[in-house]
Design a protein around this motif. Structure first.
Motif, mmCIF file in Angstrom:
data_model
loop_
_atom_site.group_PDB
_atom_site.id
_atom_site.type_symbol
_atom_site.label_atom_id
_atom_site.label_comp_id
_atom_site.label_asym_id
_atom_site.label_seq_id
_atom_site.Cartn_x
_atom_site.Cartn_y
_atom_site.Cartn_z
ATOM 1 N N SER A 1 5.580 -9.825 3.544
ATOM 2 C CA SER A 1 5.041 -10.856 2.656
ATOM 3 C C SER A 1 4.169 -11.866 3.402
ATOM 4 N N ASN A 2 4.354 -11.962 4.716
ATOM 5 C CA ASN A 2 3.561 -12.884 5.528
ATOM 6 C C ASN A 2 2.461 -12.183 6.325
ATOM 7 N N SER A 3 2.282 -10.904 6.090
ATOM 8 C CA SER A 3 1.314 -10.120 6.868
ATOM 9 C C SER A 3 -0.046 -10.067 6.174
ATOM 10 N N ASP A 4 -1.084 -9.814 6.967
ATOM 11 C CA ASP A 4 -2.406 -9.569 6.389
ATOM 12 C C ASP A 4 -2.828 -8.112 6.563
ATOM 13 N N GLY A 5 -2.018 -7.340 7.278
ATOM 14 C CA GLY A 5 -2.293 -5.918 7.451
ATOM 15 C C GLY A 5 -1.003 -5.130 7.570
ATOM 16 N N VAL A 6 -0.891 -4.031 6.808
ATOM 17 C CA VAL A 6 0.310 -3.194 6.825
ATOM 18 C C VAL A 6 -0.087 -1.739 7.010
ATOM 19 N N ILE A 7 0.448 -1.116 8.050
ATOM 20 C CA ILE A 7 0.286 0.329 8.246
ATOM 21 C C ILE A 7 1.553 0.981 7.722
ATOM 22 N N LEU A 8 1.420 1.731 6.649
ATOM 23 C CA LEU A 8 2.575 2.228 5.906
ATOM 24 C C LEU A 8 2.643 3.748 5.934
ATOM 25 N N THR A 9 3.742 4.285 6.423
ATOM 26 C CA THR A 9 3.900 5.736 6.415
ATOM 27 C C THR A 9 3.939 6.255 4.987
ATOM 28 N N SER A 10 3.210 7.326 4.735
ATOM 29 C CA SER A 10 3.164 7.885 3.382
ATOM 30 C C SER A 10 4.433 8.625 2.997
ATOM 31 N N GLY B 1 5.962 -4.009 -3.301
ATOM 32 C CA GLY B 1 6.353 -5.245 -3.973
ATOM 33 C C GLY B 1 6.465 -6.420 -3.027
ATOM 34 N N PHE B 2 6.590 -6.155 -1.736
ATOM 35 C CA PHE B 2 6.664 -7.216 -0.724
ATOM 36 C C PHE B 2 5.272 -7.728 -0.334
ATOM 37 N N THR B 3 4.242 -6.943 -0.605
ATOM 38 C CA THR B 3 2.891 -7.314 -0.173
ATOM 39 C C THR B 3 2.332 -8.409 -1.078
ATOM 40 N N THR B 4 1.291 -9.064 -0.587
ATOM 41 C CA THR B 4 0.613 -10.087 -1.373
ATOM 42 C C THR B 4 -0.868 -9.737 -1.468
ATOM 43 N N SER B 5 -1.620 -10.553 -2.179
ATOM 44 C CA SER B 5 -3.046 -10.282 -2.361
ATOM 45 C C SER B 5 -3.819 -10.344 -1.048
ATOM 46 N N LYS B 6 -3.228 -10.982 -0.030
ATOM 47 C CA LYS B 6 -3.920 -11.073 1.254
ATOM 48 C C LYS B 6 -3.626 -9.880 2.172
ATOM 49 N N SER B 7 -2.752 -8.990 1.726
ATOM 50 C CA SER B 7 -2.367 -7.842 2.549
ATOM 51 C C SER B 7 -3.318 -6.669 2.358
ATOM 52 N N ASN B 8 -3.800 -6.114 3.459
ATOM 53 C CA ASN B 8 -4.528 -4.849 3.435
ATOM 54 C C ASN B 8 -3.556 -3.755 3.863
ATOM 55 N N VAL B 9 -3.296 -2.812 2.978
ATOM 56 C CA VAL B 9 -2.340 -1.742 3.257
ATOM 57 C C VAL B 9 -3.087 -0.457 3.586
ATOM 58 N N PHE B 10 -2.689 0.157 4.697
ATOM 59 C CA PHE B 10 -3.267 1.433 5.120
ATOM 60 C C PHE B 10 -2.151 2.474 5.127
ATOM 61 N N MET B 11 -2.278 3.476 4.289
ATOM 62 C CA MET B 11 -1.278 4.545 4.250
ATOM 63 C C MET B 11 -1.644 5.609 5.276
#
Length: 239
Positions: free
Chosen positions: A149-158, A171-181
């Motif tokens: 929730s406090n991150s700006d970038g998330v590398i997420l295993t698919s 659901g933990f991410t926010t509008s400022k988070s860039n998620v990379f699967m």
């Protein structure tokens, strides 16, 4: 067909329902399952050491999305159907394609050892979480919500799509988070980004059509390293 509300895997399967006449070959191993279609397209999905005991055909004819075993097979089916049709943005490792130095607070969900080493080599800080907290240097899972929730970038295993944790983590991410699967289990379809505005990059795998050796190595129990030389790392970015 049983499903939970807001299930991305279910939504993708709805777009690519099972058609038996499209299947050429199935493979099930200790670490991966694989599906080859009659046109040669290959889709794989990691099992995370979970046993697959039900025949693929029976699962895909009427998948129960509350059962992990079914979700793994469905993930591979989606990838076989989708991963060759999108116009990709490039062919490269995620660390080469994305400038992670510009991020202030990075989180990795799912331990990717070789990628972690690249962050270490460049002196970039990243907070890592993994369901396996025993064998790899990761943070306690109870800290995951706050970190994401406090991150700006998330590398997420698919693999989170199949193991059922994807919706919760998103659901933990926010509008400022860039998620990379990331990973061979990644469905390379813009549909994922359409469903989730935080997802801005999909980093997955393509194989040469009709490469029987990939499925053979999966059936022999091999993991990513056993077919790494036969796969191409490709990615799709939000337009």
């Amino acid at each position: 067909m049983n499903t939970a509300v807001n299930d991305t895997l279910f939504e993708l399967f709805h777009k690519f329902p099972y058609r038996e006449n499209l299947v050429k070959q199935f493979a099930v191993g200790q670490k991966y399952v694989g599906i080859m279609l009659t046109n040669g397209s290959i889709g794989v999905s990691a099992t995370l050491m979970h046993s697959i005991n039900t025949p693929f055909k029976k699962i895909l004819e009427n998948p129960d999305f509350t059962i992990y075993e079914h979700r793994i097979v469905v993930n591979a089916w989606i990838n076989a159907n989708q991963n060759y049709s999108e116009c990709i943005n490039g062919k490269a490792d995620i660390f080469e394609a994305i400038d992670f130095a510009s991020y202030k607070s990075l989180v990795m969900v799912g331990y990717f050892g070789s990628l972690v080493q690249k962050f270490v080599d460049k002196g970039l800080k990243i907070t890592i979480f993994d369901l396996n907290e025993q064998e790899v240097p990761v943070e306690p899972i109870e800290n995951q919500k706050e970190a994401i929730s406090n991150s700006d970038g998330v590398i997420l295993t698919s693999t989170t799509l199949a193991n059922g944790t994807f919706q919760r983590i998103m659901g933990f991410t926010t509008s400022k988070s860039n998620v990379f699967m990331l990973g061979p289990s990644t469905p390379l379809t813009a549909d994922v980004m359409d469903m989730h505005s935080e997802v801005c990059g999909l980093f997955g795998a393509r194989f040469k059509p009709h490469d029987d050796e990939v499925l053979s190595r999966i059936a022999e129990g091999g993991g990513t390293r056993t077919f790494l030389s036969r796969m191409e790392k490709v990615y799709l970015l939000r337009g």
